[in-house]
Design a protein around this motif. Structure first.
Motif, PDB file in Angstrom:
ATOM      1  N   LEU A 141       0.828  -1.204   0.000  1.00  0.00           N
ATOM      2  CA  LEU A 141       0.000   0.000   0.000  1.00  0.00           C
ATOM      3  C   LEU A 141       0.866   1.260   0.000  1.00  0.00           C
ATOM      4  CD1 LEU A 141      -2.871   1.172   0.152  1.00  0.00           C
ATOM      5  CD2 LEU A 141      -2.646   1.103   2.635  1.00  0.00           C
ATOM      6  N   ALA A 142       1.941   1.258   0.765  1.00  0.00           N
ATOM      7  CA  ALA A 142       2.827   2.424   0.831  1.00  0.00           C
ATOM      8  C   ALA A 142       3.509   2.675  -0.508  1.00  0.00           C
ATOM      9  CB  ALA A 142       3.862   2.229   1.927  1.00  0.00           C
ATOM     10  N   VAL A 143       3.901   1.619  -1.195  1.00  0.00           N
ATOM     11  CA  VAL A 143       4.527   1.785  -2.513  1.00  0.00           C
ATOM     12  C   VAL A 143       3.517   2.363  -3.504  1.00  0.00           C
ATOM     13  CG1 VAL A 143       5.465   0.523  -4.479  1.00  0.00           C
ATOM     14  CG2 VAL A 143       6.313   0.062  -2.184  1.00  0.00           C
ATOM     15  N   ALA A 144       2.278   1.883  -3.464  1.00  0.00           N
ATOM     16  CA  ALA A 144       1.249   2.407  -4.371  1.00  0.00           C
ATOM     17  C   ALA A 144       0.989   3.892  -4.111  1.00  0.00           C
ATOM     18  CB  ALA A 144      -0.039   1.607  -4.222  1.00  0.00           C
ATOM     19  N   ILE A 145       0.905   4.280  -2.855  1.00  0.00           N
ATOM     20  CA  ILE A 145       0.688   5.691  -2.519  1.00  0.00           C
ATOM     21  C   ILE A 145       1.934   6.505  -2.847  1.00  0.00           C
ATOM     22  CG2 ILE A 145       0.257   7.300  -0.625  1.00  0.00           C
ATOM     23  CD1 ILE A 145      -1.530   5.121   0.602  1.00  0.00           C
ATOM     24  N   GLY A 146       3.116   5.930  -2.634  1.00  0.00           N
ATOM     25  CA  GLY A 146       4.361   6.626  -2.957  1.00  0.00           C
ATOM     26  C   GLY A 146       4.498   6.924  -4.433  1.00  0.00           C
ATOM     27  N   VAL A 147       4.017   6.024  -5.269  1.00  0.00           N
ATOM     28  CA  VAL A 147       4.055   6.269  -6.715  1.00  0.00           C
ATOM     29  C   VAL A 147       3.211   7.487  -7.054  1.00  0.00           C
ATOM     30  CG1 VAL A 147       3.267   5.341  -8.933  1.00  0.00           C
ATOM     31  CG2 VAL A 147       4.631   3.929  -7.401  1.00  0.00           C
ATOM     32  N   ILE A 148       2.066   7.624  -6.413  1.00  0.00           N
ATOM     33  CA  ILE A 148       1.213   8.787  -6.651  1.00  0.00           C
ATOM     34  C   ILE A 148       1.920  10.064  -6.224  1.00  0.00           C
ATOM     35  CG2 ILE A 148      -0.955   9.905  -5.981  1.00  0.00           C
ATOM     36  CD1 ILE A 148      -2.162   7.079  -5.813  1.00  0.00           C
ATOM     37  N   PHE A 149       2.645  10.026  -5.093  1.00  0.00           N
ATOM     38  CA  PHE A 149       3.352  11.215  -4.616  1.00  0.00           C
ATOM     39  C   PHE A 149       4.537  11.579  -5.495  1.00  0.00           C
ATOM     40  CE2 PHE A 149       1.638  10.905  -0.190  1.00  0.00           C
ATOM     41  CZ  PHE A 149       1.203  12.213  -0.123  1.00  0.00           C
ATOM     42  N   TYR A 150       5.333  10.605  -5.894  1.00  0.00           N
ATOM     43  CA  TYR A 150       6.624  10.896  -6.491  1.00  0.00           C
ATOM     44  C   TYR A 150       6.639  10.942  -8.010  1.00  0.00           C
ATOM     45  CZ  TYR A 150       8.822  10.551  -1.955  1.00  0.00           C
ATOM     46  OH  TYR A 150       9.182  10.773  -0.668  1.00  0.00           O
ATOM     47  N   VAL A 151       5.714  10.280  -8.684  1.00  0.00           N
ATOM     48  CA  VAL A 151       5.718  10.276 -10.151  1.00  0.00           C
ATOM     49  C   VAL A 151       4.844  11.428 -10.634  1.00  0.00           C
ATOM     50  CG1 VAL A 151       5.136   8.972 -12.217  1.00  0.00           C
ATOM     51  CG2 VAL A 151       6.065   7.799 -10.223  1.00  0.00           C
ATOM     52  N   PRO A 152       5.450  12.382 -11.334  1.00  0.00           N
ATOM     53  CA  PRO A 152       4.647  13.521 -11.797  1.00  0.00           C
ATOM     54  C   PRO A 152       3.680  13.097 -12.908  1.00  0.00           C
ATOM     55  CG  PRO A 152       6.906  13.693 -12.584  1.00  0.00           C
ATOM     56  CD  PRO A 152       6.842  12.505 -11.684  1.00  0.00           C
ATOM     57  N   ASN A 153       2.521  13.693 -12.900  1.00  0.00           N
ATOM     58  CA  ASN A 153       1.468  13.492 -13.911  1.00  0.00           C
ATOM     59  C   ASN A 153       0.911  12.074 -13.938  1.00  0.00           C
ATOM     60  OD1 ASN A 153       1.834  16.150 -14.685  1.00  0.00           O
ATOM     61  ND2 ASN A 153       3.287  15.603 -16.287  1.00  0.00           N
ATOM     62  N   ILE A 154       1.106  11.288 -12.899  1.00  0.00           N
ATOM     63  CA  ILE A 154       0.611   9.908 -12.912  1.00  0.00           C
ATOM     64  C   ILE A 154      -0.917   9.877 -12.889  1.00  0.00           C
ATOM     65  CG2 ILE A 154       0.710   9.549 -10.422  1.00  0.00           C
ATOM     66  CD1 ILE A 154       1.627   6.941 -13.054  1.00  0.00           C
ATOM     67  N   ILE A 155      -1.523  10.792 -12.177  1.00  0.00           N
ATOM     68  CA  ILE A 155      -2.988  10.805 -12.096  1.00  0.00           C
ATOM     69  C   ILE A 155      -3.578  11.192 -13.446  1.00  0.00           C
ATOM     70  CG2 ILE A 155      -4.956  11.917 -10.979  1.00  0.00           C
ATOM     71  CD1 ILE A 155      -3.235  12.155  -8.472  1.00  0.00           C
ATOM     72  N   GLU A 156      -2.979  12.193 -14.102  1.00  0.00           N
ATOM     73  CA  GLU A 156      -3.481  12.617 -15.410  1.00  0.00           C
ATOM     74  C   GLU A 156      -3.310  11.515 -16.447  1.00  0.00           C
ATOM     75  OE1 GLU A 156      -2.423  15.952 -18.808  1.00  0.00           O
ATOM     76  OE2 GLU A 156      -1.565  16.124 -16.809  1.00  0.00           O
ATOM     77  N   VAL A 157      -2.175  10.859 -16.458  1.00  0.00           N
ATOM     78  CA  VAL A 157      -1.928   9.789 -17.426  1.00  0.00           C
ATOM     79  C   VAL A 157      -2.866   8.615 -17.173  1.00  0.00           C
ATOM     80  CG1 VAL A 157      -0.213   8.092 -18.162  1.00  0.00           C
ATOM     81  CG2 VAL A 157       0.446  10.472 -17.839  1.00  0.00           C
ATOM     82  N   THR A 158      -3.055   8.265 -15.908  1.00  0.00           N
ATOM     83  CA  THR A 158      -3.953   7.155 -15.567  1.00  0.00           C
ATOM     84  C   THR A 158      -5.392   7.477 -15.946  1.00  0.00           C
ATOM     85  OG1 THR A 158      -2.492   6.610 -13.734  1.00  0.00           O
ATOM     86  CG2 THR A 158      -4.688   5.632 -13.704  1.00  0.00           C
ATOM     87  N   ALA A 159      -5.828   8.698 -15.670  1.00  0.00           N
ATOM     88  CA  ALA A 159      -7.198   9.089 -16.014  1.00  0.00           C
ATOM     89  C   ALA A 159      -7.413   9.049 -17.527  1.00  0.00           C
ATOM     90  CB  ALA A 159      -7.492  10.479 -15.466  1.00  0.00           C
ATOM     91  N   LYS A 160      -6.415   9.517 -18.295  1.00  0.00           N
ATOM     92  CA  LYS A 160      -6.558   9.491 -19.757  1.00  0.00           C
ATOM     93  C   LYS A 160      -6.571   8.051 -20.271  1.00  0.00           C
ATOM     94  CE  LYS A 160      -4.583  13.970 -20.889  1.00  0.00           C
ATOM     95  NZ  LYS A 160      -3.474  14.686 -21.527  1.00  0.00           N
ATOM     96  N   ALA A 161      -5.779   7.176 -19.642  1.00  0.00           N
ATOM     97  CA  ALA A 161      -5.751   5.771 -20.066  1.00  0.00           C
ATOM     98  C   ALA A 161      -7.084   5.087 -19.773  1.00  0.00           C
ATOM     99  CB  ALA A 161      -4.610   5.039 -19.379  1.00  0.00           C
ATOM    100  N   ILE A 162      -7.639   5.345 -18.607  1.00  0.00           N
ATOM    101  CA  ILE A 162      -8.936   4.756 -18.247  1.00  0.00           C
ATOM    102  C   ILE A 162     -10.033   5.286 -19.174  1.00  0.00           C
ATOM    103  CG2 ILE A 162     -10.701   4.663 -16.447  1.00  0.00           C
ATOM    104  CD1 ILE A 162      -8.407   4.587 -14.399  1.00  0.00           C
ATOM    105  N   ALA A 163     -10.013   6.594 -19.433  1.00  0.00           N
ATOM    106  CA  ALA A 163     -11.012   7.165 -20.333  1.00  0.00           C
ATOM    107  C   ALA A 163     -10.872   6.599 -21.739  1.00  0.00           C
ATOM    108  CB  ALA A 163     -10.889   8.693 -20.351  1.00  0.00           C
TER     109      ALA A 163
END
Length: 93
Positions: free
Chosen positions: A65-87
């Motif tokens: 769980l900590a690694v998954a949350i850490g990826v969100i903190f440290y990788v820039p634009n991960i939320i935007e890229v993930t949202a575009k991939a899901i869409a």
């Protein structure tokens, strides 16, 4: 001078309005720099607690769980890229 050149000159001379509102350009970088060390401290303390109490299963679950949350903190634009991939996978443009 013709009327057309006069109008174009006046249009070129009119100032553009300054943007009003809050500049949020560096907000994500600021929050990442502020919360990332705090996140690492909390993860370290909790991980040490699980190791000292010999709860290896909970330690591994917490680590994943900590690694998954850490990826969100440290990788820039991960939320935007993930949202575009899901869409894109759902067929939404």
């Amino acid at each position: 001078m013709t009327l057309k050149t006069e109008v174009l000159t006046l249009i070129a001379m009119t100032p553009t309005p300054t943007p009003t509102g809050i500049d949020t350009g560096g907000l994500a970088d600021f929050l990442r720099a502020f919360f990332a060390p705090l996140f690492l401290v909390v993860v370290s303390v909790v991980a040490l607690f699980f190791l000292f109490t010999r709860e290896i299963t909970r330690f591994v679950q917490f680590l994943i769980l900590a690694v998954a949350i850490g990826v969100i903190f440290y990788v820039p634009n991960i939320i935007e890229v993930t949202a575009k991939a899901i869409a894109g996978a759902l067929g939404i443009r």
